[in-house]
Design an enzyme around this catalytic site. Structure first.
Site, PDB file in Angstrom:
ATOM      1  N   GLY A 231      76.992  33.007   8.108  1.00  0.00           N
ATOM      2  CA  GLY A 231      76.521  33.927   6.721  1.00  0.00           C
ATOM      3  C   GLY A 231      75.655  34.865   7.551  1.00  0.00           C
ATOM      4  O   GLY A 231      75.560  35.078   8.611  1.00  0.00           O
ATOM      5  N   SER A 232      74.807  35.107   6.437  1.00  0.00           N
ATOM      6  CA  SER A 232      73.875  36.159   6.648  1.00  0.00           C
ATOM      7  C   SER A 232      72.541  35.684   7.233  1.00  0.00           C
ATOM      8  O   SER A 232      72.220  34.483   7.080  1.00  0.00           O
ATOM      9  CB  SER A 232      73.593  37.008   5.367  1.00  0.00           C
ATOM     10  OG  SER A 232      72.810  35.902   4.365  1.00  0.00           O
ATOM     11  N   GLY A 236      70.795  32.140   6.521  1.00  0.00           N
ATOM     12  CA  GLY A 236      70.739  31.284   7.429  1.00  0.00           C
ATOM     13  C   GLY A 236      69.285  30.920   7.830  1.00  0.00           C
ATOM     14  O   GLY A 236      68.882  29.764   8.008  1.00  0.00           O
ATOM     15  N   GLU A 253      75.783  30.908  12.735  1.00  0.00           N
ATOM     16  CA  GLU A 253      76.390  31.922  13.188  1.00  0.00           C
ATOM     17  C   GLU A 253      76.092  32.980  12.085  1.00  0.00           C
ATOM     18  O   GLU A 253      76.468  33.094  11.093  1.00  0.00           O
ATOM     19  CB  GLU A 253      77.856  31.867  13.153  1.00  0.00           C
ATOM     20  CG  GLU A 253      78.222  30.811  14.197  1.00  0.00           C
ATOM     21  CD  GLU A 253      78.989  31.207  15.342  1.00  0.00           C
ATOM     22  OE1 GLU A 253      78.848  32.760  15.430  1.00  0.00           O
ATOM     23  OE2 GLU A 253      79.293  30.565  16.028  1.00  0.00           O
ATOM     24  N   CYS A 288      82.006  39.872  11.346  1.00  0.00           N
ATOM     25  CA  CYS A 288      80.762  39.925  11.987  1.00  0.00           C
ATOM     26  C   CYS A 288      80.691  40.543  13.467  1.00  0.00           C
ATOM     27  O   CYS A 288      79.722  41.019  13.938  1.00  0.00           O
ATOM     28  CB  CYS A 288      79.962  38.371  12.143  1.00  0.00           C
ATOM     29  SG  CYS A 288      81.235  37.254  12.678  1.00  0.00           S
TER      30      CYS A 288
END
Ligand code: NDP
Length: 491
Positions: A231-232, A236, A253, A288
């Site tokens: 995610g962001s 994170g 990630e 991403c």
């Protein structure tokens, strides 16, 4: 219009409503007034039940051999990919709730199946322990699963991203609690139900619902022994903080701002501009590791702008269910605003901002979360479209004069996820790729359509911690365990 789909939680081998009966609505981003379905809104009590079920199921699952777990994973792969009528129904639902075109939702489903098979194929390698026979003792270096793994996936590629962590966690011997994103929960949850039903109760548990209500309850649960989050950066960072309370290890990630470097000798014949297009604009740019900054040798700059412009302008923007559509809407209004703000800033600063593509249904375009694919020519490095992750259909293109300059520009960024080098000289391209601060580099391509799931995937800098995919993606879900005894005493 199709009836709304309702999805449930899945805890301890049974589909179940949220403990307070709650659910939330999911709408079609192409027609934001159209209700696609409702997902159960899990509660902290549901989280506790799911984690405890996973914890109870862990010893038996962990004690199965790799071959046995692998055989079950193959069964799962077949079940989620082989019934074409069911796959097509799920892909259509996925397109309606997500926005992305049908070809891509099919691709995600098949990718998920492939990753189950790939993880199963590691059985023999995983079963091999290392033996060290050296003074003062002999030592077996083995690995063991961690326990309950919490898997959190974002909305943009939920099934493909599950494919980077779910089969690997299971193959490694962990049981799991999975949280899909609220913005794309229906098709992922139905797919997860199919998977969970094929495995012993408690091995796969599914929690949908508001992250603000159940997120910390999952990550901070004392029986969760590993967190794998995609995610962001902001979330994170928060996840890492919550996990730290129990010293729970994390794989993160996070975002990316991938640079692509087109060198003076790049081969731009054949489908090169289509590869560049897909690199930046697949899934409406919401990837991403999409190409997000394109640096082109000055001698080829005009050629690249013209060539890419022609391909981008031929794209058809509309409802992802229609066969002629090549780019759907963005997934949500918040992400759309990120991109339209970038366009507004670039225009306000006098840049050449070109919005392209064909829009056969302007009324639909006006009501949905649509944004035409956009190029920003010779973007200033200070612009948000260059500095920040766009996560949408917009690409800045900038010229460079020397490879060292291109490298410095590529590395001058907070992220370090993926990158690409475009050159007819593969050795030159590989040598340059080695100097880029990125966890994954492509040569003459970029993005999911060119990804080889055999290599570990993840990033440097703010792109995260740890690696998913490949053999490394399985063993991250295990911890090392050394067993030592007097020399000559170990078999
Ligand atoms: P978010 O970080 O907002 O959300 C990611 C996931 O985390 C969602 O399932 C979300 O749930 C959940 N979440 C939110 N808060 C918590 C919490 N406190 N505890 C546990 N889970 C929580 O990202 P987006 O979904 O908006 O995805 C876009 C971002 O993801 C982009 O920045 C992109 O770069 C990154 N990304 C990175 C990838 C990679 O491999 N590096 C791949 C794909 C995306 P909910 O949606 O229900 O709020």
């Amino acid at each position: 219009m199709t009836d709304p789909v309702e999805t449930l939680l899945y805890i301890d081998g049974a589909a179940t409503a949220a403990s307070d009966g709650g659910s939330y609505d999911i709408f079609n981003p192409a027609r934001p007034g159209e209700l696609v379905g409702r997902a159960a809104a899990g509660t902290p009590d549901d989280v506790d039940r799911a984690v405890k079920a996973a914890h109870a199921a862990f010893p038996a699952w962990a004690s199965l051999g790799y071959e046995q777990r692998g055989a079950l994973l193959r069964k799962v792969a077949a079940a989620i990919t082989q019934d074409m009528a069911e796959v097509d129904a799920r892909a259509r639902l996925f397109t309606r709730e997500h926005g992305k075109i049908l070809r891509e939702t099919h691709l995600e489903i098949s990718r998920l199946g492939e990753r189950f098979v790939q993880s199963a194929n590691y059985a023999e390698r995983l079963a091999r322990d290392e033996m060290i026979r050296a003074a003062p003792n002999d030592t077996i270096i083995t690995r063991q699963p961690r326990g309950v793994a919490a898997l959190v996936v974002p909305w943009n590629w939920p099934l493909a991203i599950l494919g980077a962590k779910l089969p690997q966690a299971l193959m490694a011997g962990n049981t799991v609690v999975v949280k899909p994103s609220a913005n794309s929960a229906l098709a992922p949850t139905l797919t997860l139900h199919r998977i969970a039903e094929l495995l012993p109760p408690g091995v796969v548990n599914i929690l949908t619902g508001s992250a603000s209500r159940i997120g910390d309850a999952i990550i901070g649960h004392p029986l969760v022994r590993y967190v794998n989050f995609t995610g962001s950066v902001d979330v994170g960072r928060h996840v890492m903080t919550v996990a730290a309370r129990n010293i729970t290890p994390v794989t993160l990630e996070l975002g990316g701002n991938d640079a692509g470097l087109v060198l003076h000798d790049a081969d731009l014949s054949g489908d090169a501009f289509h590869r560049l297009y897909r690199a930046a604009f697949m899934s409406t740019g919401q990837i991403c590791f999409a190409l997000k900054r394109l640096y082109v040798h000055r001698s080829r700059f005009a050629q690249v702008v013209d060539g890419l412009r022609a391909v981008v302008d031929a794209q058809v923007i509309g409802d992802g269910l229609l066969p002629e559509t090549t780019m759907g809407p963005m997934n949500n209004a918040k992400q759309l605003k990120v991109v339209t703000d970038m366009i507004a800033q670039a225009r306000a600063k006098g840049h050449n901002v070109i919005e392209l593509g064909q829009v056969p249904d302007p009324a639909l375009y006006a009501q949905g979360y649509f944004q035409r694919p956009t190029l920003v020519i010779d973007a200033d490095p200070s612009l948000s479209v260059v500095r920040d992750e766009q996560f949408g259909p917009i690409l800045p293109i900038m010229p460079f004069d020397t490879e060292d300059q291109a490298l410095a520009l590529a590395n001058d960024d907070q992220f370090g996820l993926a990158s690409s080098v475009w050159s007819a000289d593969i050795d030159r391209a590989v040598a340059l790729a080695r100097r880029i601060e990125a966890g994954y580099s492509f040569i003459n391509a970029h993005g999911p359509s060119a990804q080889d799931g055999n290599g570990p995937f993840g990033g440097f800098k703010k792109s995260g911690i740890g690696r998913n995919f490949g053999y490394e993606g399985v063993i991250q879900f295990q911890g090392y365990h050394s067993i030592t005894a007097a020399p000559g005493s170990l078999a």
